[in-house]
Design a protein around this motif. Structure first.
Motif, PDB file in Angstrom:
ATOM      1  N   THR A  70      40.293  41.688  54.439  1.00 13.18           N
ATOM      2  CA  THR A  70      41.344  42.453  55.081  1.00 13.18           C
ATOM      3  C   THR A  70      40.858  43.868  55.333  1.00 13.18           C
ATOM      4  N   GLU A  71      41.469  44.549  56.288  1.00 11.66           N
ATOM      5  CA  GLU A  71      41.141  45.948  56.549  1.00 11.66           C
ATOM      6  C   GLU A  71      42.248  46.871  56.041  1.00 11.66           C
ATOM      7  N   ASP A  72      43.149  46.316  55.254  1.00 18.20           N
ATOM      8  CA  ASP A  72      44.209  47.103  54.619  1.00 18.20           C
ATOM      9  C   ASP A  72      43.599  47.845  53.428  1.00 18.20           C
ATOM     10  N   ASN A  73      43.376  49.137  53.554  1.00 17.64           N
ATOM     11  CA  ASN A  73      42.685  49.907  52.518  1.00 17.64           C
ATOM     12  C   ASN A  73      43.421  49.906  51.182  1.00 17.64           C
ATOM     13  N   ASP A  74      44.736  49.951  51.216  1.00 19.96           N
ATOM     14  CA  ASP A  74      45.505  49.940  49.975  1.00 19.96           C
ATOM     15  C   ASP A  74      45.331  48.616  49.237  1.00 19.96           C
ATOM     16  N   GLU A  75      45.343  47.530  49.992  1.00 19.42           N
ATOM     17  CA  GLU A  75      45.165  46.208  49.399  1.00 19.42           C
ATOM     18  C   GLU A  75      43.755  46.072  48.817  1.00 19.42           C
ATOM     19  N   LEU A  76      42.767  46.547  49.548  1.00 20.34           N
ATOM     20  CA  LEU A  76      41.386  46.489  49.070  1.00 20.34           C
ATOM     21  C   LEU A  76      41.208  47.333  47.813  1.00 20.34           C
ATOM     22  N   GLU A  77      41.767  48.533  47.824  1.00 18.89           N
ATOM     23  CA  GLU A  77      41.650  49.425  46.676  1.00 18.89           C
ATOM     24  C   GLU A  77      42.226  48.781  45.421  1.00 18.89           C
ATOM     25  N   LYS A  78      43.336  48.086  45.586  1.00 20.03           N
ATOM     26  CA  LYS A  78      43.958  47.404  44.444  1.00 20.03           C
ATOM     27  C   LYS A  78      43.017  46.354  43.853  1.00 20.03           C
ATOM     28  N   HIS A  79      42.378  45.578  44.710  1.00 21.40           N
ATOM     29  CA  HIS A  79      41.483  44.518  44.222  1.00 21.40           C
ATOM     30  C   HIS A  79      40.186  45.094  43.660  1.00 21.40           C
ATOM     31  N   TRP A  80      39.683  46.191  44.250  1.00 19.14           N
ATOM     32  CA  TRP A  80      38.484  46.821  43.701  1.00 19.14           C
ATOM     33  C   TRP A  80      38.751  47.355  42.299  1.00 19.14           C
ATOM     34  N   LYS A  81      39.928  47.935  42.111  1.00 21.52           N
ATOM     35  CA  LYS A  81      40.286  48.472  40.790  1.00 21.52           C
ATOM     36  C   LYS A  81      40.421  47.353  39.766  1.00 21.52           C
ATOM     37  N   LEU A  82      41.053  46.249  40.155  1.00 22.35           N
ATOM     38  CA  LEU A  82      41.191  45.107  39.249  1.00 22.35           C
ATOM     39  C   LEU A  82      39.825  44.577  38.828  1.00 22.35           C
ATOM     40  N   ALA A  83      38.913  44.480  39.807  1.00 23.22           N
ATOM     41  CA  ALA A  83      37.564  43.987  39.513  1.00 23.22           C
ATOM     42  C   ALA A  83      36.811  44.960  38.619  1.00 23.22           C
ATOM     43  N   ALA A  84      36.937  46.255  38.913  1.00 23.63           N
ATOM     44  CA  ALA A  84      36.251  47.268  38.101  1.00 23.63           C
ATOM     45  C   ALA A  84      36.766  47.252  36.661  1.00 23.63           C
ATOM     46  N   ASP A  85      38.066  47.091  36.497  1.00 22.75           N
ATOM     47  CA  ASP A  85      38.648  47.036  35.149  1.00 22.75           C
ATOM     48  C   ASP A  85      38.168  45.802  34.394  1.00 22.75           C
ATOM     49  N   LEU A  86      38.051  44.690  35.103  1.00 24.83           N
ATOM     50  CA  LEU A  86      37.584  43.450  34.482  1.00 24.83           C
ATOM     51  C   LEU A  86      36.138  43.584  34.019  1.00 24.83           C
ATOM     52  N   ILE A  87      35.311  44.187  34.870  1.00 26.47           N
ATOM     53  CA  ILE A  87      33.904  44.403  34.520  1.00 26.47           C
ATOM     54  C   ILE A  87      33.792  45.405  33.373  1.00 26.47           C
ATOM     55  N   ALA A  88      34.585  46.465  33.434  1.00 22.06           N
ATOM     56  CA  ALA A  88      34.548  47.488  32.384  1.00 22.06           C
ATOM     57  C   ALA A  88      34.880  46.892  31.020  1.00 22.06           C
ATOM     58  N   LYS A  89      35.802  45.964  30.991  1.00 24.69           N
ATOM     59  CA  LYS A  89      36.178  45.317  29.724  1.00 24.69           C
ATOM     60  C   LYS A  89      34.976  44.591  29.123  1.00 24.69           C
ATOM     61  N   LYS A  90      34.204  43.928  29.958  1.00 30.87           N
ATOM     62  CA  LYS A  90      33.008  43.226  29.472  1.00 30.87           C
ATOM     63  C   LYS A  90      31.945  44.226  29.016  1.00 30.87           C
TER      64      LYS A  90
ATOM     65  N   PHE B  96      26.004  47.479  53.195  1.00 31.36           N
ATOM     66  CA  PHE B  96      27.314  46.871  53.460  1.00 31.36           C
ATOM     67  C   PHE B  96      27.731  45.914  52.344  1.00 31.36           C
ATOM     68  N   SER B  97      27.535  46.329  51.108  1.00 29.93           N
ATOM     69  CA  SER B  97      27.788  45.456  49.965  1.00 29.93           C
ATOM     70  C   SER B  97      29.091  45.802  49.255  1.00 29.93           C
ATOM     71  N   THR B  98      29.796  44.771  48.808  1.00 29.72           N
ATOM     72  CA  THR B  98      31.006  44.990  48.008  1.00 29.72           C
ATOM     73  C   THR B  98      30.676  45.688  46.689  1.00 29.72           C
ATOM     74  N   PHE B  99      29.430  45.581  46.269  1.00 24.75           N
ATOM     75  CA  PHE B  99      29.037  46.216  45.008  1.00 24.75           C
ATOM     76  C   PHE B  99      29.237  47.719  45.045  1.00 24.75           C
ATOM     77  N   SER B 100      29.066  48.333  46.206  1.00 27.31           N
ATOM     78  CA  SER B 100      29.151  49.787  46.296  1.00 27.31           C
ATOM     79  C   SER B 100      30.511  50.317  45.858  1.00 27.31           C
ATOM     80  N   TYR B 101      31.573  49.556  46.118  1.00 29.36           N
ATOM     81  CA  TYR B 101      32.911  50.009  45.738  1.00 29.36           C
ATOM     82  C   TYR B 101      33.094  49.997  44.219  1.00 29.36           C
TER      83      TYR B 101
END
Length: 234
Positions: free
Chosen positions: A75-95, A113-118
């Motif tokens: 999606t190109e909805d920045n708010d939606e993307l930001e929400k999922h990036w934060k969820l992923a970052a929190d999940l990784i941080a827990k590990k 152009f990698s999702t990793f950058s976020y």
């Protein structure tokens, strides 16, 4: 005494063929306890994960590695993307806080152009992070076509899609790589076709069993489609 945190690896897994993973990437994947493999929806398997699975099948069978799969929607909805990036970052941080090293696998190279950058931006001030380069789609496509991308003092331009800036790039670049060619409409492609000095070649699913090389733009436009536009010889 503070507990030691884990290390995060951004691992480029290449364009699609498992054999094109680097030796370093393979070594890390076989020595880390957690792999993070984002996917575009809950119902789809990650392409990056399908690439590395043959190398870690024994570890998966023995439950020696955990695979976490956060969703990064298309999606190109920045708010939606930001929400999922934060969820992923929190999940990784827990590990990482638990002392586990985590390998975030991404198609091609983690710097392009990698999702990793976020995720990297959200975690780089808290954890040790290492990027492991991978073979890019456009260099793999050039190999499949059997032609160099650039020579001598030629200019290579890499763009994610055709937009208002593109015509100027087309006039000044010797070789143009359209990394996300599936996003381009026919109307936008017509702008390129008007420049009859260019040679256009598209590669679908580079390095994979269903790889297809097309003169011109791809009609089917599968997700893994890259188009190379080269200036004709003068």
């Amino acid at each position: 005494m503070n507990k030691k945190t884990g290390k995060l690896y951004g691992i480029g897994v290449g364009p699609g063929n498992t054999e094109l993973l680097t030796i370093k990437a393979n070594k890390i994947l076989n020595n880390i306890p957690v792999i993070c493999s984002p996917k575009s929806s809950a119902k789809r398997e990650s392409i990056a994960l399908s690439i590395v699975k043959p190398l870690i099948e024994n570890k998966i069978a023995k439950s020696e590695i955990e695979i976490i799969e956060p969703v990064f929607p298309m999606t190109e909805d920045n708010d939606e993307l930001e929400k999922h990036w934060k969820l992923a970052a929190d999940l990784i941080a827990k590990k990482l806080d638990g002392g586990y090293d985590v390998g975030f696998i991404t198609l091609g190279d983690p710097s392009i152009f990698s999702t990793f950058s976020y995720i990297q931006k959200k975690l780089e001030h808290r954890y040790e992070i290492e990027m492991v380069p991978g073979i890019t789609s456009f260099t793999a496509c050039a190999s499949s076509i059997g032609k160099p991308l650039v020579e001598k003092d030629e200019v290579l331009v890499i763009v994610p899609k055709i937009d208002d800036r593109f015509e100027n790039l087309l006039d000044n670049g010797n070789s143009i790589v359209l990394m996300k060619a599936s996003r381009n409409t026919r109307e936008l492609e017509e702008k390129v076709l008007k420049h009859d000095k260019e040679e256009i070649i598209s590669v679908e699913n580079a390095t994979q069993k269903d790889e297809k090389i097309i003169k011109g733009f791809s009609t089917d436009k599968p997700y893994l489609t890259t188009t190379i536009i080269k200036s004709s010889e003068k």
